[in-house]
Design an enzyme around this catalytic site. Structure first.
Site, PDB file in Angstrom:
ATOM      1  N   HIS A   1       0.836  -1.204   0.000  1.00 13.48           N
ATOM      2  CA  HIS A   1       0.000   0.000   0.000  1.00 13.48           C
ATOM      3  C   HIS A   1       0.872   1.255   0.000  1.00 13.48           C
ATOM      4  CE1 HIS A   1      -2.744  -3.056   1.693  1.00 13.48           C
ATOM      5  NE2 HIS A   1      -3.699  -2.352   1.114  1.00 13.48           N
TER       6      HIS A   1
ATOM      7  N   ASP B   1      -4.516  -6.019  -7.991  1.00 13.33           N
ATOM      8  CA  ASP B   1      -4.764  -5.344  -6.726  1.00 13.33           C
ATOM      9  C   ASP B   1      -4.983  -3.862  -7.061  1.00 13.33           C
ATOM     10  OD1 ASP B   1      -5.042  -4.850  -4.010  1.00 13.33           O
ATOM     11  OD2 ASP B   1      -3.201  -5.872  -3.439  1.00 13.33           O
TER      12      ASP B   1
END
Length: 340
Positions: free
Chosen positions: A188, A258
């Site tokens: 992230h 993702d």
């Protein structure tokens, strides 16, 4: 799927669609919608939101996705009192060490109970199970989200958990193929680089995914595996997607990225979208609901076509009607897991 459907799954900004978002979804026709905690207030509100989305795209079977793993990754849950707290995947592994049969029953029953929450809110796909195999020294971004450190336990518990969701009419999405368990950084925030040998990856990281090669959907890992592609993260690497995920692991289902808005991937959203689709991903995922970024993704992605469209149809056809289950036993199993 008579009308063109976009090769992307998108988010939205709040608890209801704004007029601008409705117009955008009517035009862009994304394959699906993904929800986060910012979108989830109550079951009734969520059902209105998911109905609004399906009305906008003109498809009653348009999938709505969520990350409802349990533990620290639970979009429907506290601080709202509308949903139960669910345990992280590691709780099933700890229960397995005490009593394997009870743990497997609990994984299926609690998955079915969670599916009941999701279907009531109009959510039809859950980004579970996490099949990553944690390794010593890895970042805690996976941590308790993994069922176990042992491959055989991961496969058994994930199979039971995913079956519970399928019993409830919710499609499971494997993650993070071909394996995020060695990453020493949080994707992230930055791009993890894994230097493990190919032999180690084949022996430890790939087997859980190979055991689910027949699953309807999977999500890629934003990770560089230097033994597979020296510099390009799996999401953007044809070597990894074609050579490893499709051929060696044998995954046959619908493959999505993702989230493209994670910091692991650099470049513009148009560049990331084009590279992911060129590498062999069927769909790109963009989660944060920021309109100008979504516009860029939509313009670069275009519609689902060819094998990607065929896999999308197959995935949606694999959804089942919710099955009857022993709800009382499922609640007992949940209570036992939460009590440890």
């Amino acid at each position: 799927m008579a009308n063109p459907i976009g090769a992307f799954i998108l988010g939205c900004s709040g608890t209801e669609l704004s007029p601008g978002e409705i117009q955008f979804f009517q035009r862009a026709k994304p394959f699906g919608l993904i929800l986060f905690r910012r979108n989830c207030q109550s079951p009734e509100q969520l059902k209105r939101l998911t109905d609004e989305f399906r009305s906008a795209v003109g498809r009653r079977n348009a999938p709505v996705f969520v990350d409802q793993e349990g533990g620290r990754v639970q979009r429907l849950g506290p601080p709202s009192n509308a949903w139960r707290q669910y345990p992280p995947a590691r709780a099933y592994g700890e229960a397995y060490a005490r009593d394997p049969l009870t743990a497997l029953r609990s994984a299926r029953n609690v998955g079915r109970l969670m599916a009941e929450d999701l279907i009531a809110a109009g959510i039809t796909a859950n980004c579970v199970p996490v099949l990553d195999v944690p390794q010593p020294g890895a970042h805690e971004v996976i941590g308790s989200r993994a069922y176990s450190d042992r491959i055989e336990q991961i496969m058994a518990l994930a199979r039971a958990h995913a079956a519970g969701f399928a019993d409830g009419g919710v499609l499971p999405v494997l993650k993070h193929i071909p394996g995020h368990g060695r990453a020493k950084a949080d994707s992230h925030l930055e791009l993890p680089v894994v230097d493990a040998s190919r032999a180690d990856l084949e022996a430890i990281d790939f087997p859980p995914f190979a055991a689910f090669a027949d699953a309807p959907m999977a999500m890629t890992a934003h990770v560089v595996y230097t033994a597979l592609d020296k510099a390009v993260p799996a999401t953007l690497s044809r070597k990894v997607i074609s050579g490893v995920i499709r051929k060696q692991i044998g995954f046959r289902g619908l493959l999505m990225t993702d989230d493209l808005s994670m910091k692991a991937l650099s470049g513009s959203y148009a560049e990331k979208t084009r590279l992911a689709l060129a590498a062999g991903c069927d769909l790109v995922l963009h989660c944060n609901g920021v309109m100008d970024q979504m516009e860029e993704v939509v313009a670069a992605a275009g519609p689902l076509r060819g094998k990607a469209l065929s896999r999308a149809r197959t995935a949606l056809r694999s959804a089942r009607k919710p099955q009857l289950f022993d709800r009382k036993q499922a609640l007992k199993d949940l209570a036992a897991l939460l009590a440890g």
